[in-house]
Structures are given as structure tokens and as C-alpha cells.
Design a protein around this motif. Structure first.
Motif, PDB file in Angstrom:
ATOM      1  N   ASN A  25       0.771  -1.170  -0.185  1.00 52.83           N
ATOM      2  CA  ASN A  25      -0.237  -0.291  -0.167  1.00 52.83           C
ATOM      3  C   ASN A  25       0.496   1.110  -0.145  1.00 52.83           C
ATOM      4  N   ASN A  26       2.241   0.721   0.219  1.00 51.55           N
ATOM      5  CA  ASN A  26       3.023   1.781   0.097  1.00 51.55           C
ATOM      6  C   ASN A  26       4.094   2.116  -1.329  1.00 51.55           C
ATOM      7  N   GLY A  27       3.327   2.671  -2.308  1.00 57.00           N
ATOM      8  CA  GLY A  27       3.624   3.514  -3.425  1.00 57.00           C
ATOM      9  C   GLY A  27       6.013   4.299  -3.246  1.00 57.00           C
ATOM     10  N   LEU A  28       5.832   4.503  -2.877  1.00 55.80           N
ATOM     11  CA  LEU A  28       6.633   5.231  -2.718  1.00 55.80           C
ATOM     12  C   LEU A  28       7.886   4.053  -1.899  1.00 55.80           C
ATOM     13  N   ILE A  29       7.766   2.928  -0.817  1.00 59.21           N
ATOM     14  CA  ILE A  29       8.957   2.418  -0.777  1.00 59.21           C
ATOM     15  C   ILE A  29       8.873   0.940  -2.086  1.00 59.21           C
ATOM     16  N   CYS A  30       7.682   0.855  -2.090  1.00 60.26           N
ATOM     17  CA  CYS A  30       7.919  -0.243  -3.087  1.00 60.26           C
ATOM     18  C   CYS A  30       8.196   0.034  -4.808  1.00 60.26           C
ATOM     19  N   GLY A  31       8.626   1.153  -5.113  1.00 64.97           N
ATOM     20  CA  GLY A  31       9.300   1.638  -6.192  1.00 64.97           C
ATOM     21  C   GLY A  31      10.534   1.990  -5.305  1.00 64.97           C
ATOM     22  N   SER A  32      10.480   2.490  -4.991  1.00 62.95           N
ATOM     23  CA  SER A  32      12.331   2.669  -3.750  1.00 62.95           C
ATOM     24  C   SER A  32      12.998   1.925  -4.569  1.00 62.95           C
ATOM     25  N   LEU A  33      12.444   0.536  -3.477  1.00 62.84           N
ATOM     26  CA  LEU A  33      12.838  -0.754  -3.460  1.00 62.84           C
ATOM     27  C   LEU A  33      13.596  -1.533  -4.332  1.00 62.84           C
ATOM     28  N   LEU A  34      12.492  -1.397  -5.332  1.00 58.92           N
ATOM     29  CA  LEU A  34      12.433  -2.198  -6.729  1.00 58.92           C
ATOM     30  C   LEU A  34      13.713  -1.376  -7.881  1.00 58.92           C
ATOM     31  N   ALA A  35      13.911   0.252  -7.486  1.00 59.34           N
ATOM     32  CA  ALA A  35      14.830   0.604  -7.910  1.00 59.34           C
ATOM     33  C   ALA A  35      15.897   0.209  -7.552  1.00 59.34           C
ATOM     34  N   ILE A  36      16.551   0.732  -6.179  1.00 63.46           N
ATOM     35  CA  ILE A  36      17.658  -0.696  -6.311  1.00 63.46           C
ATOM     36  C   ILE A  36      18.227  -1.420  -6.618  1.00 63.46           C
ATOM     37  N   ILE A  37      16.869  -2.700  -6.659  1.00 58.88           N
ATOM     38  CA  ILE A  37      16.411  -4.071  -6.766  1.00 58.88           C
ATOM     39  C   ILE A  37      17.259  -4.028  -8.604  1.00 58.88           C
ATOM     40  N   LEU A  38      17.103  -3.295  -9.344  1.00 57.54           N
ATOM     41  CA  LEU A  38      16.998  -3.025 -10.666  1.00 57.54           C
ATOM     42  C   LEU A  38      18.762  -2.759 -11.312  1.00 57.54           C
ATOM     43  N   GLU A  39      19.004  -1.303 -10.891  1.00 58.29           N
ATOM     44  CA  GLU A  39      20.012  -0.914 -10.662  1.00 58.29           C
ATOM     45  C   GLU A  39      21.170  -1.686 -10.232  1.00 58.29           C
ATOM     46  N   GLN A  40      20.856  -2.009  -9.153  1.00 55.85           N
ATOM     47  CA  GLN A  40      22.401  -2.816  -9.002  1.00 55.85           C
ATOM     48  C   GLN A  40      22.062  -4.314  -9.473  1.00 55.85           C
ATOM     49  N   GLY A  41      21.163  -5.376 -10.280  1.00 54.50           N
ATOM     50  CA  GLY A  41      21.231  -6.556 -11.566  1.00 54.50           C
ATOM     51  C   GLY A  41      21.669  -5.634 -12.174  1.00 54.50           C
ATOM     52  N   LEU A  42      21.241  -4.432 -12.635  1.00 53.84           N
ATOM     53  CA  LEU A  42      21.914  -3.855 -14.188  1.00 53.84           C
ATOM     54  C   LEU A  42      22.971  -3.640 -13.622  1.00 53.84           C
ATOM     55  N   ILE A  43      24.360  -3.011 -12.500  1.00 51.57           N
ATOM     56  CA  ILE A  43      25.220  -3.047 -12.430  1.00 51.57           C
ATOM     57  C   ILE A  43      25.878  -4.306 -12.508  1.00 51.57           C
ATOM     58  N   TRP A  44      25.303  -5.685 -11.943  1.00 50.41           N
ATOM     59  CA  TRP A  44      26.510  -6.343 -12.078  1.00 50.41           C
ATOM     60  C   TRP A  44      26.021  -7.346 -12.740  1.00 50.41           C
ATOM     61  N   LYS A  45      24.719  -7.171 -14.331  1.00 48.94           N
ATOM     62  CA  LYS A  45      24.638  -7.887 -15.323  1.00 48.94           C
ATOM     63  C   LYS A  45      26.335  -7.111 -16.026  1.00 48.94           C
ATOM     64  N   GLY A  46      26.585  -5.443 -15.793  1.00 46.73           N
ATOM     65  CA  GLY A  46      27.516  -4.885 -16.633  1.00 46.73           C
ATOM     66  C   GLY A  46      28.569  -5.325 -16.470  1.00 46.73           C
ATOM     67  N   LYS A  47      29.339  -5.585 -15.508  1.00 46.72           N
ATOM     68  CA  LYS A  47      30.300  -6.015 -14.980  1.00 46.72           C
ATOM     69  C   LYS A  47      29.918  -7.603 -15.133  1.00 46.72           C
ATOM     70  N   HIS A  48      29.397  -7.929 -15.300  1.00 52.81           N
ATOM     71  CA  HIS A  48      29.593 -10.081 -15.934  1.00 52.81           C
ATOM     72  C   HIS A  48      29.548 -10.202 -17.004  1.00 52.81           C
ATOM     73  N   GLY A  49      28.554  -9.061 -17.560  1.00 48.99           N
ATOM     74  CA  GLY A  49      28.963  -9.135 -18.966  1.00 48.99           C
ATOM     75  C   GLY A  49      30.033  -8.502 -19.869  1.00 48.99           C
ATOM     76  N   THR A  50      30.755  -7.385 -18.954  1.00 53.45           N
ATOM     77  CA  THR A  50      32.326  -7.272 -19.448  1.00 53.45           C
ATOM     78  C   THR A  50      33.871  -8.150 -19.767  1.00 53.45           C
ATOM     79  N   LYS A  51      33.626  -8.800 -18.155  1.00 51.39           N
ATOM     80  CA  LYS A  51      34.406  -9.867 -18.083  1.00 51.39           C
ATOM     81  C   LYS A  51      34.436 -11.500 -19.372  1.00 51.39           C
ATOM     82  N   HIS A  52      33.456 -12.075 -19.061  1.00 50.98           N
ATOM     83  CA  HIS A  52      32.792 -12.076 -20.191  1.00 50.98           C
ATOM     84  C   HIS A  52      33.308 -12.004 -21.579  1.00 50.98           C
ATOM     85  N   ARG A  53      33.090 -11.095 -21.837  1.00 42.44           N
ATOM     86  CA  ARG A  53      33.328 -10.061 -23.426  1.00 42.44           C
ATOM     87  C   ARG A  53      35.062 -10.862 -23.572  1.00 42.44           C
ATOM     88  N   HIS A  54      35.808 -10.457 -22.510  1.00 42.85           N
ATOM     89  CA  HIS A  54      36.956 -10.486 -21.832  1.00 42.85           C
ATOM     90  C   HIS A  54      37.692 -11.615 -21.785  1.00 42.85           C
TER      91      HIS A  54
END
Length: 431
Positions: free
Chosen positions: A402-431
Motif C-alpha cells: 500500500n506504499n508506492g513510495l517504498i515499493c518503487g524505491s526498493l524496485l529501483a535499488i534492485i533493478l539498478e544493482q542488477g543491471l550494474i552486476w550484469k554490466g560488470k559480468h558481461g564485460t568480464k565474459h567478453r574479455h
């Protein structure tokens, strides 16, 4: 004199923003007028102490404390569970007191193990932008209803109240953008007093109740000894993590306003965590509503240009002092609610600009667009979901969904950290 007036302005701003929560909760729990006055009394004292401690030994920034929206949600949910999980309204309030004390202990433990800093690192400019925009959108409905004179007892728009509110908004904007520094600095207090005068002339002033006593100390455990159970402890644990999210976002935002990003204070979040623990323990003992640093303080500082810590500490001291004097408390509590909403409306307009400024320091624009799009759609979408849709779920799940503020903020943290992790591991695999 200037510092004292600045402190008085802080005091009025703090009280005007905090008075609604205890009144609404008292109504939910069917408290008597005496018990309602006690709840307002204890909440304001607890908020004053919390703000003073944070400003003096905690994060050391001019960020006032207010009733946490998350605790407000839990109070509302627990009121609906009377007769189901709790034998009476007092039993529910005793459980909430225990939950706040547990939350205080957890704040201190997280700070002791230096986890506050790790959580703070998750608040990138993208996450801060999303949090602020969701906060503004979530509160915009309350501001508009308040300025239109719409309340739980009056569901029709009041044209006179709306007109007076618009006048107060215009005055606040004009004073905040004035070339005269004095008018700019005291724009909030001048607007509130001018609005008060307008409402009095137009006959829209509420009656000031008579106080029974001149001086009153808060009562310890006013609703009885706090109660601890597994459900309340689990709720307090998750709620503490979410409150840390709120607190860090407020601190980060104020650091931006104060231009302190260059000289990072690494101990700030740890000190803020310890102090929040003490504040929550005090709230639990006094039967008050749990507090959190309010993001709106950044808009207030931006509006008035008052970046000094001393007036803020004086303001917190005045809140504590006024709370001990029921006659003064009754006068302050008689400020018409639409005036508070009108002034806060202008302050949150400033915060829209602050949220957009966060995007200026973004490096990966494509990632920010994806994270912002998904998080804002989910967060705003949940704001429109009826509360009855989640009533069959557990209290903590209800509080989050019932709190869109908290849900949206938590989702933003999870998504961004997931994309950062994916970017780092994607670069390692290419090398």
C-alpha cells in the motif's frame, strides 16, 4: 534576533507538518479527547528530541523529524486488526510501543555492525531521483485535498478555503523569490501568519480549546506496558530497513542542498543510525508515533536559504518547550490545516527541481531511463490500488504494497544493482 526568528520559523514548520498524524491515529483508535491530547503531546516532544539529537550528535544536518509514513500505515493496519489479533485498541497500541522499541534496538545493531554505510551506497543519483519523485507524487493528492478543504468529515470542495489557500501559495512563492533576503528567509513564517489572519477575517478559524493545566510532562507508557510478540517483532525488523531507506534519502538530499557532496562525512550514517535507535526507543516509551528524517526539510532550506544548524536546533528546543505548555500547544494546533498544506505545496515544488538536478550527475543514461520507467510505473500504479485489495495479506505485506513510495524505491535499488552486476559480468565474459 534573526537566529531566534529563524528558530521560531523552524518550530512552526515542524509542528504544522506533524500535527495531522496523531490526530488521525487518535480517531482510528477511538481515543478520548484527553488521550488524543496526550498522543499529540508525546509525539511532538519525541519529534523535538529526535530532531535535536540528530542535529547535535547524529547526521548534524538541519533535517527535522516527522511521524514516519510507514509507522502511520502500521498504526492504521493494527487498528483494523482489533477484534482479530488484538483484544482492544489499547492492546494494539501496546504492541506498537513494543515494535518501536524493537526497531530502536535494530537501528543501533545495524549501526554497530556498520551496515548503514553499505545501505547508503545503494542510493545513487538515479535512486534518489526516483524516491523524491514518488514522494512528491504520493503527497500531491493530500496537498490538493487539504487546500480544497476536503476532509474525512467534509467530502465537498470548499471554494472559499481553496481561494484563501491559493492566495497563501502565491504569497509564499513571491516571498521566497523576493530580492530582500529578510523576506526570503522568513517566507514560511510570514505566509503562515498572513494565512492565519486571512482565515480569521473570513471566519474559517477553528476554536482554540481551553487547557486544563499550564505545564505538563509526558507520561511514560501512557497506554500500558509495551507488548512483544513474534508478528510485531518481524514487522519492526522489516520496517526498520525501510525506514533506513527513507532516512538515507533525506540525508543525501540535504547534503546536495548544503553542497556537501565534496567533503563526505563517512561517519554520518552511522551516527544517524545510533540516534534513530535512541529516538525510536523514546517514541516507544512515550507512546508516540515513530519518527523519520523528513525529506521536505530540503525544500524548506531551499525556499528560505537557511542552511545554518543553530536556528534548527533552537527550533527543535522550542518544539520541546511548547509541547510542555498545553495552552501554547492549543494555539499552535489551531493553525488551519489548509494553510499548512498551502505552504508545504510551495516547498515541495522546490523539491521537484531538486529531484531533477539529481539526474545531472547520471553517467549511464540508458540504465537510468529503464530503472526510472519501471520503478515509477510500479510505484505510481500502486498508489492507485484500493487498500481493500490487500486486506487478506499479512500486516507487513499490506504496509509495503500500500506504499508506492517504498515499493518503487526498493524496485529501483534492485533493478539498478542488477543491471550494474550484469554490466560488470558481461564485460568480464567478453574479455
Amino acid at each position: 534576533m534573526r537566529i531566534l526568528l529563524s528558530g521560531l520559523q523552524w518550530m512552526i514548520f515542524m509542528i504544522a507538518g506533524a500535527i495531522a498524524a496523531p490526530i488521525a491515529i487518535a480517531d482510528l483508535y477511538n481515543l478520548t479527547p484527553v488521550e488524543t491530547a496526550e498522543l499529540i503531546h508525546s509525539t511532538l516532544i519525541a519529534l523535538g528530541i529526535a530532531g535535536f539529537l540528530q542535529g547535535l550528535i547524529g547526521h548534524k544536518l538541519p533535517i527535522h523529524e516527522g511521524p514516519a509514513g510507514l509507522w502511520w500505515s502500521i498504526f492504521t493496519i493494527y487498528a483494523s486488526l482489533v477484534g482479530v489479533l488484538f483484544t482492544s485498541h489499547l492492546a494494539a497500541l501496546q504492541a506498537l510501543g513494543g515494535g518501536m522499541m524493537m526497531s530502536g534496538g535494530l537501528f543501533i545493531l545495524l549501526s554497530l555492525f556498520k551496515l548503514m554505510d553499505r545501505i547508503a551506497r545503494l542510493f545513487t543519483p538515479t535512486v534518489t531521483f526516483i524516491y523524491l519523485l514518488l514522494l512528491i507524487l504520493q503527497l500531491s493528492g493530500s496537498f490538493m485535498k487539504g487546500m480544497m478543504g476536503i476532509t474525512s468529515s467534509r467530502t465537498m470542495l470548499d471554494g472559499k478555503v481553496l481561494l484563501l489557500s491559493v492566495i497563501v501559495v502565491c504569497i509564499t512563492f513571491w516571498l521566497g523569490n523576493s530580492r530582500m533576503l529578510v523576506l526570503q528567509r522568513f517566507s514560511v513564517i510570514i505566509s503562515i501568519f498572513f494565512g492565519w489572519l486571512l482565515f480569521a477575517i473570513c471566519g474559517n478559524m477553528p476554536a482554540i480549546p481551553q487547557a486544563d493545566t499550564i505545564f505538563k510532562l509526558p507520561e511514560i507508557f501512557p497506554f500500558g506496558r509495551p507488548h512483544f510478540d513474534i508478528g510485531t517483532i518481524a514487522t519492526a525488523c522489516l520496517l526498520t530497513l525501510l525506514l533506513i531507506t527513507n532516512a538515507i534519502a533525506s540525508i543525501r538530499l540535504m547534503e546536495t542542498v548544503m553542497k556537501q557532496k565534496g567533503a563526505v562525512d563517512h561517519q554520518r550514517y552511522l551516527r544517524a543510525g545510533y540516534t534513530s535507535g535512541i529516538s525510536h526507543f523514546i517514541c516507544g516509551c512515550l507512546g508516540a508515533i515513530g519518527s523519520v528524517p523528513i525529506s521536505g526539510a530540503a525544500g524548506f532550506v531551499e525556499q528560505t536559504g537557511m542552511r545554518e544548524r543553530k536556528p534548527f536546533l533552537i527550533g527543535c528546543s522550542l518544539v520541546i518547550g511548547i509541547s510542555l505548555l498545553p495552552p501554547m500547544m492549543n494555539i499552535i494546533a489551531a493553525i488551519p490545516a489548509p494553510i499548512g498544506y498551502a505552504v508545504t505545496f510551495v516547498i515541495f515544488v522546490k523539491m521537484v527541481g531538486l529531484s531533477l538536478k539529481e539526474l545531472q550527475s547520471v553517467i549511464h543514461q540508458e540504465r537510468t531511463l529503464i530503472v526510472s520507467g519501471v520503478s515509477l510505473l510500479v510505484g505510481v500504479g500502486l498508489m492507485f490500488m484500493p487498500a481493500s485489495a490487500t486486506i487478506h495479506l499479512s500486516p507487513i505485506v499490506v504496509a509495503i504494497l500500500n506504499n508506492g513510495l517504498i515499493c518503487g524505491s526498493l524496485l529501483a535499488i534492485i533493478l539498478e544493482q542488477g543491471l550494474i552486476w550484469k554490466g560488470k559480468h558481461g564485460t568480464k565474459h567478453r574479455h
